[in-house]
Design a protein around this motif. Structure first.
Motif, short mmCIF file in Angstrom:
data_model
loop_
_atom_site.label_atom_id
_atom_site.label_comp_id
_atom_site.label_asym_id
_atom_site.label_seq_id
_atom_site.Cartn_x
_atom_site.Cartn_y
_atom_site.Cartn_z
N SER A 10 26.59 31.42 35.26
CA SER A 10 25.22 31.79 35.64
C SER A 10 24.62 32.73 34.61
CB SER A 10 25.20 32.46 37.02
OG SER A 10 25.91 33.69 36.98
N SER A 11 23.29 32.78 34.59
CA SER A 11 22.56 33.67 33.70
C SER A 11 21.41 34.28 34.49
CB SER A 11 22.02 32.89 32.50
OG SER A 11 21.25 33.73 31.66
N THR A 12 21.24 35.59 34.36
CA THR A 12 20.19 36.32 35.09
C THR A 12 19.32 37.11 34.14
OG1 THR A 12 21.62 36.53 37.04
CG2 THR A 12 19.73 38.01 36.90
N GLU A 57 39.75 32.66 34.95
CA GLU A 57 39.35 33.79 34.10
C GLU A 57 37.83 33.93 34.16
OE1 GLU A 57 40.79 34.78 29.78
OE2 GLU A 57 38.96 33.57 29.63
N THR A 58 37.36 35.15 34.47
CA THR A 58 35.93 35.40 34.58
C THR A 58 35.49 36.42 33.53
OG1 THR A 58 35.93 34.96 36.96
CG2 THR A 58 34.07 36.20 36.08
N LYS A 59 34.45 36.07 32.80
CA LYS A 59 33.89 36.96 31.81
C LYS A 59 32.45 37.30 32.21
CE LYS A 59 36.56 35.05 27.93
NZ LYS A 59 36.48 34.39 26.60
N THR A 60 32.11 38.56 32.11
CA THR A 60 30.75 39.00 32.42
C THR A 60 30.21 39.87 31.28
OG1 THR A 60 31.56 40.96 33.60
CG2 THR A 60 31.15 38.98 34.91
N ASN A 61 28.92 39.81 31.07
CA ASN A 61 28.29 40.66 30.06
C ASN A 61 26.93 41.09 30.57
OD1 ASN A 61 26.12 38.69 28.80
ND2 ASN A 61 28.02 37.51 28.98
N THR A 62 26.61 42.34 30.31
CA THR A 62 25.35 42.93 30.76
C THR A 62 24.68 43.63 29.59
OG1 THR A 62 26.24 43.30 32.98
CG2 THR A 62 24.27 44.54 32.36
N PHE A 63 23.40 43.33 29.38
CA PHE A 63 22.63 43.99 28.33
C PHE A 63 21.22 44.22 28.85
CE2 PHE A 63 19.85 43.74 24.49
CZ PHE A 63 20.30 44.90 23.88
N VAL A 64 20.96 45.48 29.27
CA VAL A 64 19.66 45.82 29.85
C VAL A 64 19.15 47.13 29.22
CG1 VAL A 64 18.33 46.18 31.96
CG2 VAL A 64 20.40 44.78 32.02
N PRO A 65 18.51 47.08 28.06
CA PRO A 65 17.92 48.29 27.47
C PRO A 65 16.68 48.73 28.25
CG PRO A 65 17.35 46.38 26.17
CD PRO A 65 18.31 45.90 27.22
N ILE A 66 16.47 50.04 28.29
CA ILE A 66 15.30 50.62 28.98
C ILE A 66 14.60 51.58 28.03
CG2 ILE A 66 14.49 51.96 30.95
CD1 ILE A 66 16.99 51.15 32.45
N VAL A 67 13.29 51.46 27.93
CA VAL A 67 12.48 52.34 27.08
C VAL A 67 11.40 52.97 27.94
CG1 VAL A 67 10.94 52.48 25.10
CG2 VAL A 67 12.93 50.96 25.01
N ILE A 81 22.04 39.34 32.31
CA ILE A 81 23.41 39.44 32.80
C ILE A 81 23.98 38.02 32.84
CG2 ILE A 81 24.90 40.02 34.75
CD1 ILE A 81 22.92 42.12 35.57
N GLY A 82 25.13 37.84 32.23
CA GLY A 82 25.75 36.53 32.20
C GLY A 82 27.14 36.56 32.80
N SER A 83 27.53 35.47 33.42
CA SER A 83 28.86 35.37 34.04
C SER A 83 29.39 33.95 33.87
CB SER A 83 28.79 35.73 35.52
OG SER A 83 30.05 35.58 36.13
N LYS A 84 30.69 33.85 33.55
CA LYS A 84 31.31 32.54 33.36
C LYS A 84 32.76 32.58 33.85
CE LYS A 84 32.24 28.98 29.87
NZ LYS A 84 32.14 28.62 28.43
N THR A 85 33.12 31.60 34.67
CA THR A 85 34.48 31.50 35.19
C THR A 85 35.11 30.18 34.76
OG1 THR A 85 33.91 32.84 37.13
CG2 THR A 85 35.91 31.50 37.27
N ASP A 94 21.96 28.98 38.01
CA ASP A 94 23.32 28.47 37.99
C ASP A 94 23.37 27.33 36.96
OD1 ASP A 94 25.69 26.90 38.57
OD2 ASP A 94 25.86 28.07 40.42
N LYS A 95 24.11 27.53 35.89
CA LYS A 95 24.10 26.56 34.80
C LYS A 95 24.85 25.28 35.14
CE LYS A 95 23.44 29.85 31.04
NZ LYS A 95 23.93 30.32 29.71
N ILE A 96 25.61 25.29 36.21
CA ILE A 96 26.35 24.09 36.61
C ILE A 96 25.55 23.25 37.61
CG2 ILE A 96 28.42 23.21 37.74
CD1 ILE A 96 29.95 25.53 36.56
N SER A 97 25.05 23.90 38.66
CA SER A 97 24.30 23.16 39.69
C SER A 97 22.80 23.13 39.43
CB SER A 97 24.54 23.81 41.06
OG SER A 97 24.01 25.13 41.08
N ASP A 98 22.31 23.99 38.51
CA ASP A 98 20.89 24.13 38.20
C ASP A 98 20.11 24.75 39.36
OD1 ASP A 98 18.97 23.93 36.18
OD2 ASP A 98 18.08 22.17 37.10
N ASP A 99 20.81 25.42 40.30
CA ASP A 99 20.14 26.16 41.37
C ASP A 99 19.50 27.41 40.78
OD1 ASP A 99 21.18 24.24 43.02
OD2 ASP A 99 22.80 25.51 43.79
#
Length: 205
Positions: free
Chosen positions: A91-93, A48-58, A75-79, A125-130
């Motif tokens: 991962s987190s971007t 199961e993969t969950k993604t979330n994006t939050f990028v406000p622009i002004v 942007i975050g992603s977790k499987t 990458d929150k698992i490998s720290d790359d």
């Protein structure tokens, strides 16, 4: 009576000059806000993969037909493996994207614009720290329709972009690559989609 007439004429002249000045400025001095908010979830029965994006622009109109903007977000992603209940990827971007946009009127409330942006992403990458760092240049034309004095609807697509990416593995040597793309239209049979088509709402204030 003559004095009253002169006062009335001066008032009308002042109103006319003010109206003309406001018309000539267009949206100059106007702030706007937009961006992207999205949440997604996919499940194939095993993971199961969950993604979330939050990028406000002004942004701010520095001239009647030119605006500057800045987008900042994440942007975050977790499987997760649904069988073993373990996290297999996460991962987190962090994103920073300054932009400049030039407008041309098409008549009425329709406008054509050209936009150049400088997207910069910093991923971990929150698992490998790359870690991955990317800097690019994106040129995107689009159309804007003014719905009301406080809202517009716009659409755009990526026409040309270049990107430089550096990958830094945990405990290893860094590698870099450079990409240049000029393919706004997907010509594969069955898809025929416009590259990176974006549709959104912009609020004026």
């Amino acid at each position: 009576m003559k004095k009253l007439f002169l006062v009335a004429a001066a008032a009308l002249l002042a109103l006319n000059v003010n109206a003309q000045d406001k018309a000539s400025k267009g949206l100059q001095g106007t702030w706007w806000a937009g961006g992207q908010v999205a949440f997604g979830k996919s499940d194939n029965g095993v993971s199961e993969t969950k993604t979330n994006t939050f990028v406000p622009i002004v942004g701010y109109f520095v001239a009647p037909d030119v605006t500057l903007g800045l987008g900042v977000g994440v942007i975050g992603s977790k499987t997760d493996n649904t069988v073993t209940s373990t996290t297999t990827a996460e991962s987190s971007t962090f994103i920073v994207q300054p932009l400049v946009r030039k407008y041309w009127g098409l008549g009425g409330k329709f406008f054509f614009f050209g936009q150049a942006s400088l997207p910069m992403t910093f991923s971990k990458d929150k698992i490998s720290d790359d870690k991955t760092t990317s800097v690019g240049l994106d040129v995107a034309p689009g159309f804007d329709f003014i719905v009301s004095k406080w809202m517009t609807v716009e659409t755009s697509f990526s026409l040309f972009n270049v990107n430089s990416t550096t990958y830094k593995p945990n405990g290893g040597d860094s590698t870099s690559n450079f990409n240049l793309n000029f393919n706004p239209f997907d010509l594969n049979p069955g898809t025929r989609s416009v590259g990176g088509l974006r549709v959104g709402v912009k609020f004026l204030f």
